[in-house]
Write an enzyme that holds these catalytic residues in place. Structure first.
Site, short mmCIF file in Angstrom:
data_model
loop_
_atom_site.label_atom_id
_atom_site.label_comp_id
_atom_site.label_asym_id
_atom_site.label_seq_id
_atom_site.Cartn_x
_atom_site.Cartn_y
_atom_site.Cartn_z
N GLY A 1 0.89 -1.28 0.10
CA GLY A 1 -0.07 -0.02 0.08
C GLY A 1 0.79 1.30 0.07
N SER A 2 0.32 2.21 0.74
CA SER A 2 0.99 3.70 0.72
C SER A 2 2.32 3.85 1.23
CB SER A 2 0.07 4.78 1.29
OG SER A 2 -1.04 4.62 0.58
N THR A 3 2.92 2.87 1.92
CA THR A 3 4.44 3.07 2.24
C THR A 3 5.15 2.75 1.21
OG1 THR A 3 4.38 0.49 2.90
CG2 THR A 3 4.09 2.15 4.85
N PHE A 4 4.71 2.13 0.10
CA PHE A 4 5.48 1.91 -1.14
C PHE A 4 5.48 3.16 -2.01
CE2 PHE A 4 6.07 0.29 -5.46
CZ PHE A 4 7.31 -0.62 -5.09
#
Length: 568
Positions: free
Chosen positions: A298-301
């Site tokens: 998700g958004s950590t990527f």
């Protein structure tokens, strides 16, 4: 001389020569080979049994022993030497808690030596030895002992009955930790009965080397405490926390709750209560989700997409965008997490807002092949090489299978899977100046017996991004914590950078999510990074609301501690 006399003479001469040859041979054997044949004869009349070597300890960064040895005993019987079988059966069954039927069966076996029970506590072993029962042997042995029970259980691993590693560091460093067995040699007669008064010959065992690891027991304890707390309060499927040195990849803590008791590894934990105790069940209980399992980050990527965009020149921090709450890619309408959209924003604020349409736009600007090249350059297509067994590989489309829709979803952390440790290793390289490190636990091996020291060295991939890109990433990720979606990760008195994530589990539409937060400090010169992942929390499931506070609490405790011990 007649023919008959000649034959007799020749036979006599040959007999004399043969006799002389025999005398010479016997003399040679008696004088020059006596030592060799004495040894051979002795070996024929020696019974041999092993003496286990002490396994090397596992010692943390503070000098605390995490895995040690406990002296135990192995009780055996030799049928031919037993003089009072009924007494032996009675005493051994009573002292060892075994049935008389079982002990009798072992005692009556006509073998050179029959084991009755292993891993007997030393007090009981000494008591049986002091009874001086003919035919009963008590040998001291070692059993692995873990002073902290379940602490770092899925990292340390444990050993089996033969003292060999089964999972974790115990198996990965088997050659380092295992010593060399010794021998006990006992003289016997032709029937194999040990001779009284002849004593024993011993070849002493050589202990294994101690393994020094990067785990800090204090940080590990606190990480596990926080993980347990989140696991219980959120009724989650599991909670993982990893703490890593950004500069060199040393792992200071790794916990994957629920853990299990290393001293009782074959006792099912509460989470597996009621299940059949099969090998598959145990494998699931011992499984380390930090390295063995993949997930959609998700958004950590988005940290990776931002790095690729800045490095390639596809975006700058000041580029302006407009987010109406969705973006259309081919025939797909992909929405932002903020249904009304973020409106006009620059890239810095897009990162702070974790705006999907902006990251999709950046990914499309980079392009499929170039994005895939960065994916490879950042190490995401390969395993990290962490010194634990069973690391899972990234699950990713091949380039020819990545269309614009796939590229769009990859750009904000969906449609592929990586391990938590892979994400951390890559991000470490992006914020430490461009050096992709190898995450690891092993620091060195020290053999107390011979003084040998082996320092472990791990690969580093240099310049995966420029220093300029690193500085921009640090800045924008600090803004995420200062003023954006990661504000619950803010720690007073310290500069913290980070990124939140809330990703759906597969298959989609089940209402299950994974909440996470990746944070590092200090933001201007990162030393420590932590990742908290809460799998399938009940109730609130947003990473910024439930995972960021976990890392904040962790940092509030360990950053002052690391400062006090002059951590570098």
């Amino acid at each position: 001389m007649t023919v008959q006399k000649r034959k007799t003479f020749i036979i006599c001469i040959m007999s004399v020569i043969a006799l002389l040859a025999l005398v010479v041979r016997v003399g040679y054997i008696m004088i020059f080979c006596s030592e060799y044949y004495t040894e051979q004869a002795q070996e024929l009349h020696e019974r041999e049994r092993d003496i286990k070597a002490a396994r090397g300890r596992i010692i943390d960064a503070t000098g605390t022993v995490l895995a040690d040895n406990k002296t135990v005993c192995t009780i055996s019987v030799i049928h031919s030497q037993i003089k009072e079988p009924e007494k032996v059966i009675e005493i051994l069954s009573h002292e060892l808690g075994l049935s008389k039927e079982y002990v009798k069966k072992q005692v009556e076996k006509r073998s050179s030596r029959e084991r009755i029970k292993s891993n007997v506590d030393k007090e009981t072993g000494d008591k049986i030895r002091n009874l001086d029962l003919a035919g009963v042997k008590v040998d001291e042995d070692y059993k692995r002992y873990y002073p902290y029970g379940e602490l770092a259980s899925k990292v340390l691993g444990f050993t089996g009955g033969d003292n060999q590693g089964i999972i974790g560091l115990e198996v990965n460093y088997e050659k380092v930790l295992t010593g060399t067995k010794g021998k006990i040699l006992t003289l016997t007669d032709a029937k194999g009965i040990e001779l009284d008064g002849m004593g024993e010959r011993r070849r002493e065992p050589i202990a294994g080397s101690d393994l020094y690891v990067s785990i800090d027991v204090n940080i590990q304890k606190y990480a596990m405490q926080l993980a347990k707390q989140a696991y219980e309060t959120k009724q989650a499927k599991g909670v993982s926390i990893i703490v890593m040195n950004v500069k060199n990849g040393e792992i200071l803590a790794m916990t994957d709750v629920p853990e299990f008791d290393l001293n009782e590894p074959f006792v099912l934990t509460a989470e597996f209560a009621g299940q059949e105790a099969t090998q598959d069940t145990f494998n699931q209980m011992w499984r380390n989700g930090c390295i063995n399992d993949t997930y959609e980050p998700g958004s950590t990527f988005k940290i990776i997409t931002a790095a690729a965009g800045l490095e390639s020149g596809a975006v700058t921090l000041n580029d302006h965008f407009s987010c109406p709450g969705f973006i259309i890619v081919d025939d797909r309408r992909i929405r932002c997490h903020k249904l009304g959209g973020h409106g006009a924003e620059d890239f810095t604020h897009a990162v702070m807002n974790s705006c999907n349409p902006v990251f999709i736009t950046v990914g499309l600007r980079i392009g499929t092949q170039r994005y895939y090249d960065y994916f490879t350059k950042f190490g995401l297509r390969q395993k990290t090489g962490i010194d634990l067994p069973g690391e899972a590989a990234t699950i990713m489309h091949q380039p020819d299978k990545i269309g614009e829709v796939e590229l769009a979803t990859i750009s904000f952390g969906q449609s592929f899977q990586i391990t938590p440790i892979r994400l951390m290793a890559t991000v470490a390289g992006l914020i430490n100046g461009g050096n992709a490190v190898t995450p690891h636990f092993g620091v060195k091996a020290v053999n107390e017996g011979n003084g040998a020291i082996e320092e472990f060295v791990y690969p580093v991939s240099e310049e995966i991004v420029s220093e300029d890109t690193t500085q921009k990433l640090r800045y924008v990720l600090e803004q995420v914590v200062e003023n954006g979606g990661g504000k619950n990760g803010y720690v007073e008195g310290f500069r913290v950078g980070g990124k939140t994530a809330t990703s759906q589990t597969l298959p989609r539409g089940t209402g299950r999510y994974i909440a996470s937060f990746l944070g590092f400090a200090p933001a201007n010169d990162p030393q420590i990074m932590a990742l908290a992942i809460i799998d399938t929390p009940q109730g609130t499931y947003y990473g910024g609301q439930i995972a960021a506070p976990v890392v904040r609490q962790l940092f509030e405790n360990i950053l002052p501690y690391l400062k006090e011990i002059n951590y570098q």
